[in-house]
Scaffold this motif. Structure first.
Motif, mmCIF file in Angstrom:
data_model
loop_
_atom_site.group_PDB
_atom_site.id
_atom_site.type_symbol
_atom_site.label_atom_id
_atom_site.label_comp_id
_atom_site.label_asym_id
_atom_site.label_seq_id
_atom_site.Cartn_x
_atom_site.Cartn_y
_atom_site.Cartn_z
ATOM 1 N N LEU A 159 0.830 -1.198 0.000
ATOM 2 C CA LEU A 159 0.000 0.000 0.000
ATOM 3 C C LEU A 159 0.867 1.251 0.000
ATOM 4 O O LEU A 159 0.636 2.200 -0.762
ATOM 5 C CB LEU A 159 -0.912 -0.020 1.225
ATOM 6 N N ARG A 160 1.891 1.257 0.842
ATOM 7 C CA ARG A 160 2.774 2.425 0.975
ATOM 8 C C ARG A 160 3.463 2.739 -0.349
ATOM 9 O O ARG A 160 3.535 3.905 -0.770
ATOM 10 C CB ARG A 160 3.795 2.136 2.070
ATOM 11 N N ARG A 161 3.983 1.725 -1.011
ATOM 12 C CA ARG A 161 4.698 1.958 -2.262
ATOM 13 C C ARG A 161 3.778 2.496 -3.345
ATOM 14 O O ARG A 161 4.226 3.212 -4.250
ATOM 15 C CB ARG A 161 5.353 0.657 -2.731
ATOM 16 N N ILE A 209 -12.406 0.455 0.103
ATOM 17 C CA ILE A 209 -12.221 -0.812 0.813
ATOM 18 C C ILE A 209 -11.079 -0.692 1.830
ATOM 19 O O ILE A 209 -11.235 -1.043 3.004
ATOM 20 C CB ILE A 209 -11.937 -1.951 -0.178
ATOM 21 N N VAL A 210 -9.936 -0.201 1.371
ATOM 22 C CA VAL A 210 -8.790 -0.084 2.259
ATOM 23 C C VAL A 210 -9.036 0.986 3.313
ATOM 24 O O VAL A 210 -8.750 0.786 4.510
ATOM 25 C CB VAL A 210 -7.512 0.227 1.446
ATOM 26 N N PHE A 211 -9.597 2.092 2.909
ATOM 27 C CA PHE A 211 -9.881 3.165 3.863
ATOM 28 C C PHE A 211 -10.836 2.706 4.949
ATOM 29 O O PHE A 211 -10.693 3.096 6.119
ATOM 30 C CB PHE A 211 -10.471 4.372 3.132
ATOM 31 N N GLY A 212 -11.809 1.878 4.603
ATOM 32 C CA GLY A 212 -12.762 1.398 5.600
ATOM 33 C C GLY A 212 -12.071 0.736 6.777
ATOM 34 O O GLY A 212 -12.490 0.903 7.929
ATOM 35 N N ALA A 213 -10.984 0.013 6.518
ATOM 36 C CA ALA A 213 -10.256 -0.654 7.602
ATOM 37 C C ALA A 213 -9.598 0.370 8.521
ATOM 38 O O ALA A 213 -9.641 0.246 9.752
ATOM 39 C CB ALA A 213 -9.212 -1.602 7.021
ATOM 40 N N PHE A 214 -8.986 1.398 7.947
ATOM 41 C CA PHE A 214 -8.339 2.417 8.770
ATOM 42 C C PHE A 214 -9.356 3.287 9.511
ATOM 43 O O PHE A 214 -9.128 3.675 10.662
ATOM 44 C CB PHE A 214 -7.423 3.283 7.908
ATOM 45 N N GLN A 215 -10.479 3.564 8.867
ATOM 46 C CA GLN A 215 -11.506 4.363 9.530
ATOM 47 C C GLN A 215 -12.142 3.592 10.671
ATOM 48 O O GLN A 215 -12.501 4.170 11.708
ATOM 49 C CB GLN A 215 -12.554 4.806 8.509
ATOM 50 N N TRP A 216 -12.283 2.297 10.517
ATOM 51 C CA TRP A 216 -12.769 1.412 11.579
ATOM 52 C C TRP A 216 -11.890 1.558 12.819
ATOM 53 O O TRP A 216 -12.379 1.805 13.930
ATOM 54 C CB TRP A 216 -12.763 -0.008 11.040
ATOM 55 N N ALA A 217 -10.575 1.439 12.628
ATOM 56 C CA ALA A 217 -9.652 1.563 13.761
ATOM 57 C C ALA A 217 -9.668 2.971 14.333
ATOM 58 O O ALA A 217 -9.676 3.167 15.561
ATOM 59 C CB ALA A 217 -8.246 1.183 13.321
ATOM 60 N N ARG A 218 -9.669 3.946 13.457
ATOM 61 C CA ARG A 218 -9.639 5.340 13.892
ATOM 62 C C ARG A 218 -10.895 5.702 14.699
ATOM 63 O O ARG A 218 -10.833 6.528 15.615
ATOM 64 C CB ARG A 218 -9.521 6.225 12.649
ATOM 65 N N ALA A 219 -12.010 5.088 14.391
ATOM 66 C CA ALA A 219 -13.268 5.414 15.066
ATOM 67 C C ALA A 219 -13.311 4.943 16.509
ATOM 68 O O ALA A 219 -14.039 5.523 17.318
ATOM 69 C CB ALA A 219 -14.440 4.804 14.290
ATOM 70 N N ILE A 220 -12.529 3.899 16.828
ATOM 71 C CA ILE A 220 -12.685 3.322 18.168
ATOM 72 C C ILE A 220 -11.392 3.222 18.966
ATOM 73 O O ILE A 220 -11.417 2.781 20.107
ATOM 74 C CB ILE A 220 -13.348 1.916 18.101
ATOM 75 N N ASP A 254 4.352 8.651 7.393
ATOM 76 C CA ASP A 254 4.016 7.531 6.516
ATOM 77 C C ASP A 254 3.165 8.027 5.342
ATOM 78 O O ASP A 254 2.155 8.699 5.551
ATOM 79 C CB ASP A 254 3.238 6.470 7.309
ATOM 80 N N PRO A 255 3.533 7.703 4.099
ATOM 81 C CA PRO A 255 2.683 8.066 2.965
ATOM 82 C C PRO A 255 1.263 7.517 3.095
ATOM 83 O O PRO A 255 0.318 8.110 2.555
ATOM 84 C CB PRO A 255 3.407 7.436 1.770
ATOM 85 N N VAL A 256 1.102 6.411 3.790
ATOM 86 C CA VAL A 256 -0.245 5.878 4.003
ATOM 87 C C VAL A 256 -1.075 6.847 4.841
ATOM 88 O O VAL A 256 -2.271 7.016 4.610
ATOM 89 C CB VAL A 256 -0.192 4.487 4.670
ATOM 90 N N LYS A 257 -0.437 7.499 5.802
ATOM 91 C CA LYS A 257 -1.170 8.473 6.611
ATOM 92 C C LYS A 257 -1.572 9.682 5.776
ATOM 93 O O LYS A 257 -2.678 10.213 5.928
ATOM 94 C CB LYS A 257 -0.350 8.911 7.820
ATOM 95 N N ALA A 258 -0.701 10.124 4.871
ATOM 96 C CA ALA A 258 -1.054 11.223 3.977
ATOM 97 C C ALA A 258 -2.234 10.839 3.094
ATOM 98 O O ALA A 258 -3.151 11.647 2.872
ATOM 99 C CB ALA A 258 0.152 11.617 3.131
ATOM 100 N N TRP A 259 -2.223 9.613 2.583
ATOM 101 C CA TRP A 259 -3.360 9.115 1.797
ATOM 102 C C TRP A 259 -4.625 9.068 2.649
ATOM 103 O O TRP A 259 -5.703 9.474 2.198
ATOM 104 C CB TRP A 259 -3.026 7.718 1.261
ATOM 105 N N ARG A 260 -4.504 8.620 3.903
ATOM 106 C CA ARG A 260 -5.679 8.563 4.775
ATOM 107 C C ARG A 260 -6.266 9.952 4.986
ATOM 108 O O ARG A 260 -7.489 10.116 5.004
ATOM 109 C CB ARG A 260 -5.314 7.920 6.112
ATOM 110 N N ARG A 261 -5.413 10.956 5.146
ATOM 111 C CA ARG A 261 -5.909 12.325 5.296
ATOM 112 C C ARG A 261 -6.694 12.757 4.059
ATOM 113 O O ARG A 261 -7.735 13.413 4.174
ATOM 114 C CB ARG A 261 -4.747 13.290 5.537
#
Length: 231
Positions: free
Chosen positions: A164-166, A185-196, A206-213
């Motif tokens: 994902l990062r690459r 699909i991928v964002f749903g997993a991170f939003q799930w964790a972020r919500a709780i 992390d570039p993944v964090k920039a993408w999440r933003r």
């Protein structure tokens, strides 16, 4: 006509934390469809419209009742062809299935041992016994034991994100210049964790964090509109 969506909620009704529901919510927003969400708890299986599989998401669109996030995405693509595509054609749809399989066999199983106790903490009081019992049966140990030493396990989880990062360090979204269902699909997993959970899965640089933003800012900052931790 407004679509109704049954969406997993915590003790706070507007805290929504299902990865599968977030896929569906982002897909509905991508299509520009009006949605009314109904908060739902783990032990409210009788509250769902028929037919269902005893879990969410479930949407009601006129006389149609559709459950399962994948089926919902396919339904939206087929019934709202005049609106932005979730897949960009058959090739995109096929590649999305690969992303879904990676998410469900690598990403989500990697996240849940890090945050499962936080899910219990945020669940409605009437759901906590069910959640603890069912998840402890699944893991074969207590929730406290599952999350023990999670800080020590975090580097291995972060390393598992390399594919994902690459990708997102070279392009803005998984799907290229604009997001599509594979991103949701991928964002749903991170939003799930972020919500709780306030346990931060991603390093600040992390570039993944920039993408999440970027994902959090989509569709009028939809994913920022409910209680969550971090950015």
């Amino acid at each position: 006509m407004t679509i109704t969506m049954y969406d997993l909620a915590g003790a706070e009704p507007n805290r929504r934390f299902s990865p599968f529901c977030w896929r569906a919510r982002m897909a509905l927003a991508h299509k520009g469809l009006a949605v009314e969400t109904v908060p739902w708890g783990f032990t409210e299986k009788d509250k769902l419209p028929q037919p269902n599989a005893g879990r969410v998401p479930v949407i009601v669109d006129g006389s149609a009742v559709i459950h399962d996030s994948t089926t919902i995405a396919d339904y939206l693509e087929e019934h709202y062809v005049d609106r932005p595509s979730l897949f960009g054609g058959d090739t995109g749809r096929a590649l999305t299935r690969f992303v879904q399989n990676w998410t469900e066999t690598v990403l989500q199983p990697g996240i849940i041992p890090l945050v499962v106790l936080d899910i219990h903490r945020h669940s409605r009081p009437q759901d906590q016994d069910y959640f603890r019992r069912s998840r402890e049966e699944r893991f074969g140990r207590t929730l406290e034991e599952v999350v023990r030493d999670r800080e020590a396990r975090l580097p291995a989880f972060r390393a598992s994100l390399d594919p994902l990062r690459r990708t997102v360090e070279r392009q803005e979204f998984l799907c290229g210049k604009a997001p599509a269902y594979a991103d949701y699909i991928v964002f749903g997993a991170f939003q799930w964790a972020r919500a709780i959970s306030d346990f931060e899965l991603l390093a600040a640089d992390d570039p993944v964090k920039a993408w999440r933003r970027c994902m959090l800012d989509l569709h009028g900052a939809l994913a920022r509109s409910t209680p969550a931790y971090g950015d």
